[in-house]
Write a protein that holds these residues in place. Structure first.
Motif, PDB file in Angstrom:
ATOM      1  N   GLY A  64       0.780  -1.235   0.000  1.00  0.00           N
ATOM      2  CA  GLY A  64       0.000   0.000   0.000  1.00  0.00           C
ATOM      3  C   GLY A  64       0.808   1.279   0.000  1.00  0.00           C
ATOM      4  N   LEU A  65       2.055   1.215  -0.418  1.00  0.00           N
ATOM      5  CA  LEU A  65       2.863   2.432  -0.493  1.00  0.00           C
ATOM      6  C   LEU A  65       2.358   3.300  -1.638  1.00  0.00           C
ATOM      7  CD1 LEU A  65       6.391   0.833   0.025  1.00  0.00           C
ATOM      8  CD2 LEU A  65       4.878   1.840   1.742  1.00  0.00           C
ATOM      9  N   GLN A  66       2.474   4.628  -1.477  1.00  0.00           N
ATOM     10  CA  GLN A  66       1.843   5.527  -2.435  1.00  0.00           C
ATOM     11  C   GLN A  66       2.784   6.441  -3.202  1.00  0.00           C
ATOM     12  OE1 GLN A  66      -1.466   5.392  -3.133  1.00  0.00           O
ATOM     13  NE2 GLN A  66      -1.489   3.637  -1.778  1.00  0.00           N
ATOM     14  N   SER A  67       4.080   6.407  -2.913  1.00  0.00           N
ATOM     15  CA  SER A  67       4.962   7.367  -3.575  1.00  0.00           C
ATOM     16  C   SER A  67       6.221   6.690  -4.106  1.00  0.00           C
ATOM     17  CB  SER A  67       5.359   8.476  -2.593  1.00  0.00           C
ATOM     18  OG  SER A  67       6.216   7.951  -1.595  1.00  0.00           O
ATOM     19  N   GLN A  68       6.893   7.402  -4.997  1.00  0.00           N
ATOM     20  CA  GLN A  68       8.164   6.922  -5.525  1.00  0.00           C
ATOM     21  C   GLN A  68       9.177   6.751  -4.401  1.00  0.00           C
ATOM     22  OE1 GLN A  68       9.349   9.956  -8.266  1.00  0.00           O
ATOM     23  NE2 GLN A  68       8.027   9.231  -9.902  1.00  0.00           N
ATOM     24  N   GLY A  69       9.249   7.755  -3.544  1.00  0.00           N
ATOM     25  CA  GLY A  69      10.210   7.720  -2.439  1.00  0.00           C
ATOM     26  C   GLY A  69       9.984   6.545  -1.506  1.00  0.00           C
ATOM     27  N   ALA A  70       8.725   6.248  -1.224  1.00  0.00           N
ATOM     28  CA  ALA A  70       8.415   5.121  -0.340  1.00  0.00           C
ATOM     29  C   ALA A  70       8.852   3.809  -0.976  1.00  0.00           C
ATOM     30  CB  ALA A  70       6.924   5.101  -0.020  1.00  0.00           C
ATOM     31  N   HIS A  71       8.639   3.679  -2.274  1.00  0.00           N
ATOM     32  CA  HIS A  71       9.048   2.453  -2.962  1.00  0.00           C
ATOM     33  C   HIS A  71      10.569   2.340  -3.051  1.00  0.00           C
ATOM     34  CE1 HIS A  71       4.797   2.269  -4.026  1.00  0.00           C
ATOM     35  NE2 HIS A  71       5.014   0.976  -4.206  1.00  0.00           N
ATOM     36  N   LEU A  72      11.223   3.458  -3.257  1.00  0.00           N
ATOM     37  CA  LEU A  72      12.686   3.442  -3.279  1.00  0.00           C
ATOM     38  C   LEU A  72      13.244   3.081  -1.898  1.00  0.00           C
ATOM     39  CD1 LEU A  72      15.092   3.845  -5.122  1.00  0.00           C
ATOM     40  CD2 LEU A  72      15.071   6.263  -4.514  1.00  0.00           C
ATOM     41  N   MET A  73      12.656   3.625  -0.858  1.00  0.00           N
ATOM     42  CA  MET A  73      13.093   3.293   0.508  1.00  0.00           C
ATOM     43  C   MET A  73      12.831   1.817   0.812  1.00  0.00           C
ATOM     44  SD  MET A  73      14.672   5.748   1.806  1.00  0.00           S
ATOM     45  CE  MET A  73      14.824   5.054   3.420  1.00  0.00           C
ATOM     46  N   LEU A 125      10.303   0.127  -6.977  1.00  0.00           N
ATOM     47  CA  LEU A 125       9.933   1.304  -7.757  1.00  0.00           C
ATOM     48  C   LEU A 125       9.489   0.891  -9.166  1.00  0.00           C
ATOM     49  CD1 LEU A 125       9.772   4.394  -7.777  1.00  0.00           C
ATOM     50  CD2 LEU A 125      12.163   4.417  -8.539  1.00  0.00           C
ATOM     51  N   LEU A 126      10.219  -0.036  -9.796  1.00  0.00           N
ATOM     52  CA  LEU A 126       9.831  -0.531 -11.116  1.00  0.00           C
ATOM     53  C   LEU A 126       8.481  -1.240 -11.064  1.00  0.00           C
ATOM     54  CD1 LEU A 126      13.261  -1.944 -12.359  1.00  0.00           C
ATOM     55  CD2 LEU A 126      12.171   0.231 -12.995  1.00  0.00           C
ATOM     56  N   VAL A 127       8.256  -1.991  -9.991  1.00  0.00           N
ATOM     57  CA  VAL A 127       6.966  -2.672  -9.812  1.00  0.00           C
ATOM     58  C   VAL A 127       5.843  -1.639  -9.695  1.00  0.00           C
ATOM     59  CG1 VAL A 127       5.622  -4.048  -8.161  1.00  0.00           C
ATOM     60  CG2 VAL A 127       7.911  -4.800  -8.849  1.00  0.00           C
ATOM     61  N   TRP A 128       6.093  -0.598  -8.920  1.00  0.00           N
ATOM     62  CA  TRP A 128       5.089   0.457  -8.748  1.00  0.00           C
ATOM     63  C   TRP A 128       4.740   1.088 -10.091  1.00  0.00           C
ATOM     64  CZ3 TRP A 128       5.706   6.130  -8.218  1.00  0.00           C
ATOM     65  CH2 TRP A 128       4.537   6.751  -7.736  1.00  0.00           C
ATOM     66  N   TYR A 129       5.777   1.428 -10.870  1.00  0.00           N
ATOM     67  CA  TYR A 129       5.524   1.989 -12.205  1.00  0.00           C
ATOM     68  C   TYR A 129       4.781   0.986 -13.076  1.00  0.00           C
ATOM     69  CZ  TYR A 129       8.621   6.024 -11.470  1.00  0.00           C
ATOM     70  OH  TYR A 129       9.190   7.179 -11.018  1.00  0.00           O
TER      71      TYR A 129
END
Length: 133
Positions: A64-73, A125-129
């Motif tokens: 449930g992360l919502q941002s690029q930064g959260a996914h990178l972290m 991050l790639l998964v999120w995109y």
């Protein structure tokens, strides 16, 4: 809500660690005898990264992360966890000396584990995109 995300992240870490452990066992028992240790170690950096991507593809969206930064972290956290897991398994389970553990992280010695860990940093991050398309 935060505790739910932390539980899901911990579960992701456990699934990744288990899959990579089985991946290492398969490399040792099935691949090394066929193509040799040097080539198998290099190949396993690629196949391990693909395996991590597949696991993250399935499990990261449910965090449930919502941002690029959260996914990178998340990716950086996963890489740190997996590096630590690799060190713990090598040192305390396999009883390797520190001098045998550190070369696993050095591409100059023919090991590409560091590149796999760097890949793991950006996989969420790639998964999120990918899921946003």
């Amino acid at each position: 809500m935060i505790s739910d995300a932390l539980i899901r992240i911990a579960a992701l870490c456990v699934v990744l660690a288990g899959a990579e452990t089985l991946h290492g066992i398969a490399r040792t028992t099935l691949v090394i005898p066929r193509i040799g240790k040097e080539r198998a170690v290099r190949l396993s950096a690629l196949t391990g990264t693909v395996l991590a991507f597949a696991i993250c593809w399935l499990l990261v969206p449910s965090i449930g992360l919502q941002s690029q930064g959260a996914h990178l972290m998340l990716g950086v956290g996963l890489a740190v966890f997996m590096a630590g897991f690799d060190i713990v398994i090598g040192r305390w389970l396999m009883r390797k000396a520190w001098a045998k553990i550190w070369p696993d992280f050095n591409p100059g010695t023919g090991n590409f584990l560091l590149f796999g860990l760097l890949g793991l940093c950006i996989i969420p991050l790639l998964v999120w995109y990918g899921h946003r398309l």
